[in-house]
Motif scaffolding. Structure first.
Motif, PDB file in Angstrom:
ATOM      1  N   LEU A 139       0.843  -1.184   0.000  1.00 38.39           N
ATOM      2  CA  LEU A 139       0.000   0.000   0.000  1.00 38.39           C
ATOM      3  C   LEU A 139       0.885   1.243   0.000  1.00 38.39           C
ATOM      4  N   ALA A 140       0.702   2.054  -1.022  1.00 37.70           N
ATOM      5  CA  ALA A 140       1.353   3.359  -1.085  1.00 37.70           C
ATOM      6  C   ALA A 140       0.291   4.414  -0.788  1.00 37.70           C
ATOM      7  N   SER A 141       0.259   5.485  -1.545  1.00 36.90           N
ATOM      8  CA  SER A 141      -0.712   6.549  -1.308  1.00 36.90           C
ATOM      9  C   SER A 141      -0.624   7.552  -2.442  1.00 36.90           C
ATOM     10  N   GLU A 142      -1.706   8.305  -2.626  1.00 34.72           N
ATOM     11  CA  GLU A 142      -1.629   9.453  -3.526  1.00 34.72           C
ATOM     12  C   GLU A 142      -0.493  10.385  -3.121  1.00 34.72           C
ATOM     13  N   ASP A 143      -0.193  10.439  -1.823  1.00 34.70           N
ATOM     14  CA  ASP A 143       0.840  11.335  -1.306  1.00 34.70           C
ATOM     15  C   ASP A 143       2.223  11.030  -1.876  1.00 34.70           C
ATOM     16  N   ALA A 144       2.414   9.823  -2.389  1.00 34.77           N
ATOM     17  CA  ALA A 144       3.713   9.440  -2.926  1.00 34.77           C
ATOM     18  C   ALA A 144       4.086  10.269  -4.146  1.00 34.77           C
ATOM     19  N   VAL A 145       3.097  10.666  -4.927  1.00 29.88           N
ATOM     20  CA  VAL A 145       3.371  11.414  -6.157  1.00 29.88           C
ATOM     21  C   VAL A 145       2.788  12.827  -6.105  1.00 29.88           C
ATOM     22  N   GLN A 146       2.046  13.116  -5.047  1.00 33.88           N
ATOM     23  CA  GLN A 146       1.402  14.422  -4.885  1.00 33.88           C
ATOM     24  C   GLN A 146       1.550  14.829  -3.418  1.00 33.88           C
ATOM     25  N   PRO A 147       2.774  15.203  -3.012  1.00 28.47           N
ATOM     26  CA  PRO A 147       3.037  15.424  -1.588  1.00 28.47           C
ATOM     27  C   PRO A 147       2.324  16.645  -1.039  1.00 28.47           C
ATOM     28  N   TYR A 148       1.977  16.548   0.251  1.00 29.10           N
ATOM     29  CA  TYR A 148       1.298  17.629   0.957  1.00 29.10           C
ATOM     30  C   TYR A 148       2.242  18.200   2.009  1.00 29.10           C
ATOM     31  N   GLU A 149       2.231  19.523   2.134  1.00 28.98           N
ATOM     32  CA  GLU A 149       3.249  20.210   2.922  1.00 28.98           C
ATOM     33  C   GLU A 149       3.206  19.875   4.402  1.00 28.98           C
ATOM     34  N   ASP A 150       2.061  19.411   4.904  1.00 28.60           N
ATOM     35  CA  ASP A 150       1.945  19.178   6.340  1.00 28.60           C
ATOM     36  C   ASP A 150       2.149  17.716   6.742  1.00 28.60           C
ATOM     37  N   GLU A 151       2.554  16.867   5.802  1.00 26.43           N
ATOM     38  CA  GLU A 151       2.806  15.464   6.148  1.00 26.43           C
ATOM     39  C   GLU A 151       3.921  14.882   5.273  1.00 26.43           C
ATOM     40  N   LEU A 152       5.027  15.610   5.186  1.00 28.77           N
ATOM     41  CA  LEU A 152       6.113  15.209   4.296  1.00 28.77           C
ATOM     42  C   LEU A 152       6.768  13.880   4.684  1.00 28.77           C
ATOM     43  N   PRO A 153       6.903  13.522   5.978  1.00 25.62           N
ATOM     44  CA  PRO A 153       7.473  12.207   6.280  1.00 25.62           C
ATOM     45  C   PRO A 153       6.647  11.060   5.686  1.00 25.62           C
ATOM     46  N   TYR A 154       5.323  11.151   5.804  1.00 23.56           N
ATOM     47  CA  TYR A 154       4.443  10.132   5.214  1.00 23.56           C
ATOM     48  C   TYR A 154       4.591  10.116   3.698  1.00 23.56           C
ATOM     49  N   CYS A 155       4.622  11.293   3.091  1.00 22.36           N
ATOM     50  CA  CYS A 155       4.752  11.379   1.635  1.00 22.36           C
ATOM     51  C   CYS A 155       6.062  10.740   1.168  1.00 22.36           C
ATOM     52  N   ALA A 156       7.147  11.055   1.853  1.00 21.66           N
ATOM     53  CA  ALA A 156       8.447  10.518   1.475  1.00 21.66           C
ATOM     54  C   ALA A 156       8.483   8.998   1.635  1.00 21.66           C
ATOM     55  N   ALA A 157       7.885   8.506   2.720  1.00 22.21           N
ATOM     56  CA  ALA A 157       7.851   7.063   2.945  1.00 22.21           C
ATOM     57  C   ALA A 157       7.089   6.346   1.842  1.00 22.21           C
ATOM     58  N   LYS A 158       5.959   6.904   1.435  1.00 20.06           N
ATOM     59  CA  LYS A 158       5.149   6.262   0.408  1.00 20.06           C
ATOM     60  C   LYS A 158       5.804   6.372  -0.972  1.00 20.06           C
ATOM     61  N   ALA A 159       6.540   7.448  -1.230  1.00 19.99           N
ATOM     62  CA  ALA A 159       7.317   7.522  -2.471  1.00 19.99           C
ATOM     63  C   ALA A 159       8.381   6.435  -2.490  1.00 19.99           C
ATOM     64  N   ALA A 160       8.993   6.192  -1.338  1.00 21.89           N
ATOM     65  CA  ALA A 160       9.983   5.120  -1.238  1.00 21.89           C
ATOM     66  C   ALA A 160       9.341   3.755  -1.486  1.00 21.89           C
ATOM     67  N   VAL A 161       8.108   3.572  -1.016  1.00 20.33           N
ATOM     68  CA  VAL A 161       7.396   2.317  -1.269  1.00 20.33           C
ATOM     69  C   VAL A 161       7.219   2.093  -2.773  1.00 20.33           C
ATOM     70  N   LEU A 162       6.860   3.138  -3.505  1.00 15.59           N
ATOM     71  CA  LEU A 162       6.696   2.983  -4.952  1.00 15.59           C
ATOM     72  C   LEU A 162       8.006   2.593  -5.623  1.00 15.59           C
ATOM     73  N   SER A 163       9.090   3.193  -5.197  1.00 14.95           N
ATOM     74  CA  SER A 163      10.398   2.837  -5.752  1.00 14.95           C
ATOM     75  C   SER A 163      10.757   1.392  -5.409  1.00 14.95           C
ATOM     76  N   LEU A 164      10.462   0.993  -4.181  1.00 14.19           N
ATOM     77  CA  LEU A 164      10.701  -0.388  -3.763  1.00 14.19           C
ATOM     78  C   LEU A 164       9.914  -1.361  -4.629  1.00 14.19           C
ATOM     79  N   VAL A 165       8.649  -1.058  -4.868  1.00 14.17           N
ATOM     80  CA  VAL A 165       7.803  -1.928  -5.691  1.00 14.17           C
ATOM     81  C   VAL A 165       8.392  -2.092  -7.088  1.00 14.17           C
ATOM     82  N   LYS A 166       8.783  -0.991  -7.707  1.00 14.23           N
ATOM     83  CA  LYS A 166       9.336  -1.074  -9.057  1.00 14.23           C
ATOM     84  C   LYS A 166      10.622  -1.890  -9.066  1.00 14.23           C
TER      85      LYS A 166
END
Length: 263
Positions: A139-166
């Motif tokens: 499970l990733a999130s929309e935040d992985a590719v569309q980060p929100y300024e008030d939850e950057l740690p979550y956004c960065a983690a989910k972007a890393a998940v997408l890279s891991l999946v690929k």
């Protein structure tokens, strides 16, 4: 549609509620033997009791490598090597603007939202490779590719998940282990319940109004103008976990009502 999951074994993390629980429910309905895990054994047992059929419930702290190894031992001892791994466990994590979040906030968020995924895949991947068939859905999130300024740690983690999946998909797809991601947006889960309860208190409105204003102000591209239902995400996960998705590898399926504004 018959997903051809009869005889398959699955492990679902974050299985005590929300997307994880609904995914486990659908996998059981499709004929799979299912194990679920989350942190609290009592809550997990209650969740398992509400699922159809016999479901193995094994509590584990996925931020603890030793506990993940114990989870692996208990699941494989009871059920054998899982054919399917769905990693749905996650937290909102540290929130605030970048300059307001300290290093501990970043580390705790990444531990749960990224490194836990690494740990569970490492623990269960070899069994799938030996069997020559596997499905891993993270499970990733929309935040992985569309980060929100008030939850950057979550956004960065989910972007890393997408890279891991690929990366995993390229490494193990040829061995029959297919790896994909699902990226929900604003689903009705305990995590977003807590977000909306906090918002309602901050704005002095009821929860329904908090949801409405959040959609208008923070998620304007969610064209259906509502929170998603966890079963709507589970349906996509179950497809990716099945034989029907035999040519899907390294993909990211958005279940987000159009929230991600780009193509």
């Amino acid at each position: 549609m018959d997903l051809e999951l009869t005889g398959r074994t699955a492990l679902v993390t974050g299985g005590d509620s929300g997307i994880g629980w609904h995914t486990a429910k659908l996998l059981v309905a499709e004929g799979a033997t299912v194990a679920i895990t989350d942190v609290d054994q009592e809550i997990l047992d209650e969740a398992a009791a509400e699922l159809p059929g016999d479901v193995l419930a094994v509590a584990a702290d996925l931020t603890d490598p030793a506990d993940v190894e114990r989870l692996h031992r208990e699941v494989t001892h009871a059920l054998g090597d899982p054919d399917v791994l769905v990693h749905a466990a996650g937290i909102t994590g540290a929130q605030g603007l970048f300059h307001e979040i300290d290093e501990d906030g970043w580390r705790s968020t990444l531990e749960t939202d990224f490194f836990a995924a690494v740990r569970v895949v490492r623990a269960f991947l070899d069994g799938m490779r030996r069997g020559g068939w596997g499905r891993i859905v993270l499970l990733a999130s929309e935040d992985a590719v569309q980060p929100y300024e008030d939850e950057l740690p979550y956004c960065a983690a989910k972007a890393a998940v997408l890279s891991l999946v690929k990366g995993l998909s390229k490494t193990y797809g040829g061995e029959g282990v297919l790896v994909n991601a699902v990226s929900p947006a604003f689903i009705a889960t305990p995590m977003t319940d807590a977000m909306m309860a906090k918002r309602s208190q901050e704005k002095g409105v009821d929860v329904d109004e908090a949801i409405r204003t959040f959609l208008d102000e923070e998620r304007p591209f969610m064209e259906l103008k509502r929170r998603g239902r966890p079963e709507e995400v589970a349906a996509v996960i179950a497809f990716l976990a099945s034989e029907r998705a035999s040519f899907v590898n390294g993909s990211n399926y958005r279940v987000d009502s159009g929230s991600v504004a780009t193509i």
